[in-house]
Design a protein around this motif. Sequence first.
Motif, PDB file in Angstrom:
ATOM      1  N   ILE A  33      -4.809  12.643  -5.012  1.00 46.77           N
ATOM      2  CA  ILE A  33      -4.317  11.504  -4.196  1.00 46.77           C
ATOM      3  C   ILE A  33      -3.420  10.574  -5.188  1.00 46.77           C
ATOM      4  CG2 ILE A  33      -4.353   9.202  -2.730  1.00 46.77           C
ATOM      5  CD1 ILE A  33      -6.828  10.800  -1.403  1.00 46.77           C
ATOM      6  N   ILE A  34      -3.979   9.888  -6.161  1.00 45.17           N
ATOM      7  CA  ILE A  34      -3.430   9.054  -7.053  1.00 45.17           C
ATOM      8  C   ILE A  34      -2.167   9.807  -7.808  1.00 45.17           C
ATOM      9  CG2 ILE A  34      -4.035   7.703  -9.171  1.00 45.17           C
ATOM     10  CD1 ILE A  34      -6.747   7.500  -8.208  1.00 45.17           C
ATOM     11  N   ALA A  35      -2.483  11.001  -8.236  1.00 44.24           N
ATOM     12  CA  ALA A  35      -1.458  11.850  -8.997  1.00 44.24           C
ATOM     13  C   ALA A  35      -0.177  11.999  -8.100  1.00 44.24           C
ATOM     14  CB  ALA A  35      -1.896  13.053  -9.358  1.00 44.24           C
ATOM     15  N   LYS A  36      -0.387  12.208  -6.819  1.00 43.69           N
ATOM     16  CA  LYS A  36       0.745  12.668  -5.900  1.00 43.69           C
ATOM     17  C   LYS A  36       1.449  11.259  -5.395  1.00 43.69           C
ATOM     18  CE  LYS A  36      -1.419  16.452  -3.572  1.00 43.69           C
ATOM     19  NZ  LYS A  36      -1.763  16.969  -2.362  1.00 43.69           N
ATOM     20  N   ARG A  37       0.894   9.897  -5.527  1.00 47.00           N
ATOM     21  CA  ARG A  37       1.721   8.794  -5.385  1.00 47.00           C
ATOM     22  C   ARG A  37       2.533   8.300  -6.399  1.00 47.00           C
ATOM     23  NH1 ARG A  37       0.398   5.691  -1.259  1.00 47.00           N
ATOM     24  NH2 ARG A  37       2.061   4.428  -2.048  1.00 47.00           N
ATOM     25  N   ASP A  39      -3.683   3.522   0.680  1.00 45.11           N
ATOM     26  CA  ASP A  39      -4.298   4.705   0.758  1.00 45.11           C
ATOM     27  C   ASP A  39      -4.346   4.777  -0.970  1.00 45.11           C
ATOM     28  OD1 ASP A  39      -1.577   5.090   0.715  1.00 45.11           O
ATOM     29  OD2 ASP A  39      -1.696   7.346   0.881  1.00 45.11           O
ATOM     30  N   LEU A  40      -3.393   4.465  -1.601  1.00 42.19           N
ATOM     31  CA  LEU A  40      -3.514   4.476  -3.096  1.00 42.19           C
ATOM     32  C   LEU A  40      -4.379   3.544  -3.742  1.00 42.19           C
ATOM     33  CD1 LEU A  40      -2.305   5.639  -5.896  1.00 42.19           C
ATOM     34  CD2 LEU A  40      -0.424   3.827  -5.817  1.00 42.19           C
ATOM     35  N   GLU A  41      -4.276   2.345  -3.216  1.00 42.93           N
ATOM     36  CA  GLU A  41      -5.253   1.267  -3.769  1.00 42.93           C
ATOM     37  C   GLU A  41      -6.681   1.626  -3.533  1.00 42.93           C
ATOM     38  OE1 GLU A  41      -1.062   0.090  -3.876  1.00 42.93           O
ATOM     39  OE2 GLU A  41      -2.250   0.907  -2.245  1.00 42.93           O
ATOM     40  N   ALA A  42      -6.943   2.217  -2.242  1.00 42.80           N
ATOM     41  CA  ALA A  42      -8.316   2.389  -1.803  1.00 42.80           C
ATOM     42  C   ALA A  42      -8.726   3.565  -2.461  1.00 42.80           C
ATOM     43  CB  ALA A  42      -8.446   2.629  -0.293  1.00 42.80           C
ATOM     44  N   GLY A  43      -7.998   4.499  -2.998  1.00 41.83           N
ATOM     45  CA  GLY A  43      -8.480   5.718  -3.602  1.00 41.83           C
ATOM     46  C   GLY A  43      -8.682   5.243  -4.938  1.00 41.83           C
ATOM     47  N   MET A  44      -8.120   4.418  -5.692  1.00 40.32           N
ATOM     48  CA  MET A  44      -8.193   3.935  -6.989  1.00 40.32           C
ATOM     49  C   MET A  44      -9.354   3.186  -7.121  1.00 40.32           C
ATOM     50  SD  MET A  44      -4.345   2.810  -8.451  1.00 40.32           S
ATOM     51  CE  MET A  44      -3.358   3.735  -9.315  1.00 40.32           C
ATOM     52  N   ALA A  45      -9.797   2.253  -6.055  1.00 35.88           N
ATOM     53  CA  ALA A  45     -10.814   1.542  -6.101  1.00 35.88           C
ATOM     54  C   ALA A  45     -12.128   2.300  -5.891  1.00 35.88           C
ATOM     55  CB  ALA A  45     -10.607   0.398  -4.692  1.00 35.88           C
ATOM     56  N   LYS A  46     -11.973   3.254  -4.923  1.00 27.41           N
ATOM     57  CA  LYS A  46     -13.165   4.055  -4.805  1.00 27.41           C
ATOM     58  C   LYS A  46     -13.547   4.953  -6.097  1.00 27.41           C
ATOM     59  CE  LYS A  46     -15.489   8.005  -3.388  1.00 27.41           C
ATOM     60  NZ  LYS A  46     -15.752   9.203  -4.043  1.00 27.41           N
TER      61      LYS A  46
END
Length: 217
Positions: free
Chosen positions: A213-217, A154-161
Amino acid sequence: ENGTMFSVFTRTDPDAPKAKGISCIMVHKGTPGFQVSRHLKKMGYRGIRTSELIFEDARVPLENLLGGKNEGFPMIMSALEGGRINVAARSVGLARAAFEDSVRYAQQRETFGKPLAQHQLIAAKLAEMATRIEASKLLTYQAATMKAAGKRCDLEAGMAKFMASETAEFCASEAIQVHGGMGYIQELPVERYFRDSKLLVVGEGSNEIQRLIIAKR
C-alpha cells in the motif's frame, strides 16, 4: 457467552468478479443451521475469544441484509483505516509496556556489581526501544488526527500500523533479552507481550500488505 448477533460477510453473487459479489448479513444466535462449534486455542490475545462458525443450510430473512446487496466489500474497506489506526495504538501500548518493564528490571537487577541499565549493550537496547516507540506514537497520532478530521488516511494508517506493530514485536523480543531467562518464564508478563505482538503484525492486513500500500502511494 458467544454474543447474540453476528455480522457475516459472504458471497451473494458467485458470478460477480473478485470482491464485488460480497454482502454483509446479520445472523442471530439460534438461527437454524448456524452454530458456534468450538473455541480456537491461540498463541496470544487469549483475552479475546476466537471461535469457529458453522453454517449448514442456514437461512436468514432479507431484512437481515446490512447495506445493499453485493456492497459488503466497500464496507470492509471503509473500516480498514480505523482498524489499522486501532492496531497501531494497541501496538504502541504493548511496546510501552515491554519497554517500561525492561527499564524497571534493568534498574533493579545487578550483574558484575552494577545495574543492568548501566551496561552499554542493555542501555543501547533501551534507547532503541524508546526511539521506535516515540516514532510509532507520532505516526499513530498523525493518522488518528486525519481520520478524526474526515480526511483520507489510508497511507498514513498503513504507515502507522506497519511501524507500530513492528515496534511492538521488536520491543517484546528485546524485553525478553533484557530479562534474560526470567523473560521466558510465565511468572512475568514479558513472554505474553511477545506472544500478543505477533497478531498485531498480521492483523488488519499483514505488514507485507502495508508495504505494498505504501509503495503504491
